[in-house]
Design an enzyme around this catalytic site. Structure first.
Site, PDB file in Angstrom:
ATOM      1  N   ASP A  13       0.818  -1.224   0.000  1.00  0.00           N
ATOM      2  CA  ASP A  13       0.000   0.000   0.000  1.00  0.00           C
ATOM      3  C   ASP A  13       0.849   1.271   0.000  1.00  0.00           C
ATOM      4  O   ASP A  13       0.458   2.286   0.577  1.00  0.00           O
ATOM      5  CB  ASP A  13      -0.967   0.018   1.204  1.00  0.00           C
ATOM      6  CG  ASP A  13      -1.745  -1.275   1.305  1.00  0.00           C
ATOM      7  OD1 ASP A  13      -2.291  -1.705   0.285  1.00  0.00           O
ATOM      8  OD2 ASP A  13      -1.768  -1.874   2.397  1.00  0.00           O
ATOM      9  N   LYS A  16       1.964   2.138  -5.285  1.00  0.00           N
ATOM     10  CA  LYS A  16       2.572   1.643  -6.537  1.00  0.00           C
ATOM     11  C   LYS A  16       1.716   2.007  -7.748  1.00  0.00           C
ATOM     12  O   LYS A  16       2.235   2.344  -8.801  1.00  0.00           O
ATOM     13  CB  LYS A  16       2.759   0.121  -6.476  1.00  0.00           C
ATOM     14  CG  LYS A  16       3.814  -0.300  -5.469  1.00  0.00           C
ATOM     15  CD  LYS A  16       3.932  -1.806  -5.376  1.00  0.00           C
ATOM     16  CE  LYS A  16       2.830  -2.452  -4.576  1.00  0.00           C
ATOM     17  NZ  LYS A  16       2.828  -2.181  -3.131  1.00  0.00           N
ATOM     18  N   GLY A  40      -4.482  -4.200  -4.190  1.00  0.00           N
ATOM     19  CA  GLY A  40      -5.450  -3.192  -4.620  1.00  0.00           C
ATOM     20  C   GLY A  40      -4.666  -1.951  -4.979  1.00  0.00           C
ATOM     21  O   GLY A  40      -4.220  -1.229  -4.103  1.00  0.00           O
ATOM     22  N   HIS A  41      -4.423  -1.753  -6.266  1.00  0.00           N
ATOM     23  CA  HIS A  41      -3.585  -0.631  -6.689  1.00  0.00           C
ATOM     24  C   HIS A  41      -4.466   0.547  -7.089  1.00  0.00           C
ATOM     25  O   HIS A  41      -5.194   0.479  -8.073  1.00  0.00           O
ATOM     26  CB  HIS A  41      -2.674  -1.073  -7.843  1.00  0.00           C
ATOM     27  CG  HIS A  41      -1.624  -2.062  -7.397  1.00  0.00           C
ATOM     28  ND1 HIS A  41      -0.732  -2.662  -8.234  1.00  0.00           N
ATOM     29  CD2 HIS A  41      -1.327  -2.527  -6.164  1.00  0.00           C
ATOM     30  CE1 HIS A  41       0.063  -3.470  -7.535  1.00  0.00           C
ATOM     31  NE2 HIS A  41      -0.298  -3.399  -6.285  1.00  0.00           N
ATOM     32  N   GLN A 223       2.095  -5.974  -3.211  1.00  0.00           N
ATOM     33  CA  GLN A 223       2.435  -6.085  -1.779  1.00  0.00           C
ATOM     34  C   GLN A 223       3.765  -5.360  -1.486  1.00  0.00           C
ATOM     35  O   GLN A 223       4.174  -4.517  -2.262  1.00  0.00           O
ATOM     36  CB  GLN A 223       2.491  -7.554  -1.314  1.00  0.00           C
ATOM     37  CG  GLN A 223       1.129  -8.221  -1.188  1.00  0.00           C
ATOM     38  CD  GLN A 223       0.586  -8.724  -2.500  1.00  0.00           C
ATOM     39  OE1 GLN A 223       1.278  -9.356  -3.280  1.00  0.00           O
ATOM     40  NE2 GLN A 223      -0.671  -8.454  -2.761  1.00  0.00           N
TER      41      GLN A 223
HETATM   42  P1  IMP Z   1      -2.650 -12.934   1.712  1.00  0.00           P
HETATM   43  O1  IMP Z   1      -1.711 -12.300   0.754  1.00  0.00           O
HETATM   44  O2  IMP Z   1      -4.095 -12.701   1.360  1.00  0.00           O
HETATM   45  O3  IMP Z   1      -2.323 -14.358   1.980  1.00  0.00           O
HETATM   46  O4  IMP Z   1      -2.461 -12.195   3.133  1.00  0.00           O
HETATM   47  C1  IMP Z   1      -1.270 -12.335   3.893  1.00  0.00           C
HETATM   48  C2  IMP Z   1      -0.901 -11.008   4.554  1.00  0.00           C
HETATM   49  O5  IMP Z   1      -0.498 -10.080   3.564  1.00  0.00           O
HETATM   50  C3  IMP Z   1      -2.045 -10.343   5.314  1.00  0.00           C
HETATM   51  O6  IMP Z   1      -1.516  -9.688   6.454  1.00  0.00           O
HETATM   52  C4  IMP Z   1      -2.571  -9.336   4.334  1.00  0.00           C
HETATM   53  O7  IMP Z   1      -3.229  -8.271   4.980  1.00  0.00           O
HETATM   54  C5  IMP Z   1      -1.283  -8.883   3.671  1.00  0.00           C
HETATM   55  N1  IMP Z   1      -1.489  -8.374   2.319  1.00  0.00           N
HETATM   56  C6  IMP Z   1      -1.734  -9.082   1.199  1.00  0.00           C
HETATM   57  N2  IMP Z   1      -1.856  -8.273   0.137  1.00  0.00           N
HETATM   58  C7  IMP Z   1      -1.637  -7.036   0.580  1.00  0.00           C
HETATM   59  C8  IMP Z   1      -1.588  -5.756  -0.073  1.00  0.00           C
HETATM   60  O8  IMP Z   1      -1.753  -5.616  -1.285  1.00  0.00           O
HETATM   61  N3  IMP Z   1      -1.335  -4.689   0.734  1.00  0.00           N
HETATM   62  C9  IMP Z   1      -1.111  -4.819   2.071  1.00  0.00           C
HETATM   63  N4  IMP Z   1      -1.149  -5.981   2.724  1.00  0.00           N
HETATM   64  C10 IMP Z   1      -1.405  -7.083   1.973  1.00  0.00           C
END
Ligand code: IMP
Length: 427
Positions: A13, A16, A40-41, A223
């Site tokens: 977040d 990007k 979520g970009h 991420q």
């Molecule tokens: P997963 O990627 O859904 O397996 O989640 C694993 C961890 O990564 C969790 O703490 C999510 O909140 C975090 N996470 C996954 N995608 C994002 C992102 O795009 N931004 C911020 N945190 C993320």
């Protein structure tokens, strides 16, 4: 400088979407190389405001080819919804390509993501429940189904039968829930396949061609580094690598082709989900950062945990990514603060340390050591030239530059494309 990699340098977040949207105006190809629709970009441009989850943020430039690379896991239902949403806003997706090697998120992945995280109880990771972890686990376990499999119904059916048999055993015997229907999934995914078939191809060939012509190629990370499986806060991480090194593997571009690795840092820290975050502020200052920055997840709407800039984590991020430049985003969110803190070290069990520990239990015990700088206490979102920023804002950026140990190229002072200040231009 044809290949530029854009990397989230913290917990995701970092903004990007906006940077890729801006750089893409000069790029021939933009490729997403990791993650899935957990990302979520956010992009705000003349077409409107968008929260893209799978489609690369270069899609708003009609001349740019956008690739969903082999390193991404794709939920076809989400992708089709996104393609339709873009179409409704007048954004063409005819230049969208999907790697035939990208793995698919299947209904059992989303189901198991929820069941597995619930089973962790108090130690839940707090995943986005999009099926990301189970889909990447299947890729590695060689139980995955790939986008290219949708192009041949017989191959797809045979593969699905094998995998679903195994998944239904786990669903019924371990989690004691109803099995999933082979026929329903097959019919549904055949429809997705028909819809997506024109986009599915071997994307490495078009990348090779662009590189041979010295065209600009952007590799769009998802991420952030501190959610990396190896270098993040394991096991409170995501399930693919958000690092610069993964951009090569997730696209099929050799590592010798990567020219510029741009690390994106928010001017403070935020994190969503479980796991340690040394500078988290559970007080009015943290609440103020959250409210000023509208720090709520783009995908899940969850409030993000907020805190001061962590330079120990930032330096770790530079080290493991090899950043050649940095962007400091959301500087304007700090406009009202009289003073700003930067974490420059940790106290761990009575010792001062300057590295980011591998163990989350150690990281949990780390107390931040802060340095304090004066705030600027005036709005900066209208400023377009670095030299016109208040001296305190420049002092803050330049101190971050020293601590993260790479030059700052860009500074962002608002959500729109034009709010990106070019301190040292990249392109
Ligand atoms: P997963 O990627 O859904 O397996 O989640 C694993 C961890 O990564 C969790 O703490 C999510 O909140 C975090 N996470 C996954 N995608 C994002 C992102 O795009 N931004 C911020 N945190 C993320």
């Amino acid at each position: 400088m044809p290949v530029i990699v854009v990397i989230g340098a913290q917990w995701g977040d970092e903004g990007k979407g906006k940077i890729v949207d801006m750089l893409a105006q000069k790029a021939k190809i933009v490729v997403r190389f990791s993650g899935g629709d957990n990302a979520g970009h956010t992009v705000v441009n003349p077409y409107g405001k968008f929260g893209l989850r799978l489609v690369p943020c270069g899609i708003f430039n009609s001349e740019t080819i956008c690739i969903i690379g082999n390193g991404v896991v794709i939920n076809p239902a989400v992708l089709i919804e996104e393609i339709e949403m873009l179409g409704k806003h007048g954004v063409s997706t005819s230049n969208l390509c999907i790697s035939d090697r990208a793995h698919l998120i299947m209904p059992y992945h989303t189901l198991l993501d929820g069941l597995e995280d619930e089973a962790r109880g108090a130690k839940a990771i707090g995943t986005t429940r999009k099926g990301i972890g189970p889909a990447f686990a299947d890729k590695v376990a060689r139980y995955g189904i790939r986008a290219g499999d949708l192009l041949d119904r017989e191959v797809f059916l045979e593969r699905l039968r094998l995998v679903l048999d195994y998944k239904n055993t786990i669903l019924t015997k371990v989690y004691e829930v109803e099995p999933l229907s082979l026929d329903e999934i097959y019919q549904q995914y055949c429809q997705y396949g028909e819809r997506l078939a024109p986009h599915i191809k071997d994307t490495t060939i078009m990348l090779e061609e662009a590189l041979s012509k010295n065209e600009v190629v952007l590799l769009e990370g998802a991420q952030g580094t501190l959610l990396d499986l190896d270098f993040g806060t394991y096991p409170y991480t995501t399930s693919s690598s958000p690092l610069a090194g993964a951009s090569s593997l997730g696209t099929g571009i050799g590592p010798t082709e990567l020219n510029h690795v741009l690390g994106l840092f928010k001017a403070y820290c935020s994190r969503v989900g479980g796991g340690p975050m040394p500078t988290e502020l559970n007080d009015e200052t943290g609440d103020l950062i959250r409210e000023q920055g509208h720090e709520y997840g783009t995908v899940t709407g969850r409030p993000r945990r907020c805190g001061w800039f962590d330079a120990v984590a930032a330096h770790h991020s530079t080290r493991v990514n090899g950043f050649t430049g940095a962007a400091i985003t959301r500087l304007d969110i700090l406009d009202t603060f009289p003073t700003l803190k930067i974490c420059v070290g940790y106290e761990l069990d009575g010792h001062s340390i300057d590295y980011f520990p591998a163990s989350v239990t150690a990281l949990d015990r780390c107390q931040p050591v802060y340095e304090e700088l004066p705030g600027w206490q005036t709005p900066i979102s209208h400023i377009r030239e670095y030299e016109k920023l208040p001296s305190q804002a420049r002092q803050y950026v330049e101190r971050l530059e020293e601590l993260i140990a790479c030059p700052v190229n860009l500074v962002c002072v608002g959500p729109e494309r034009e709010c990106i200040i070019h301190k040292v231009p990249i392109l």
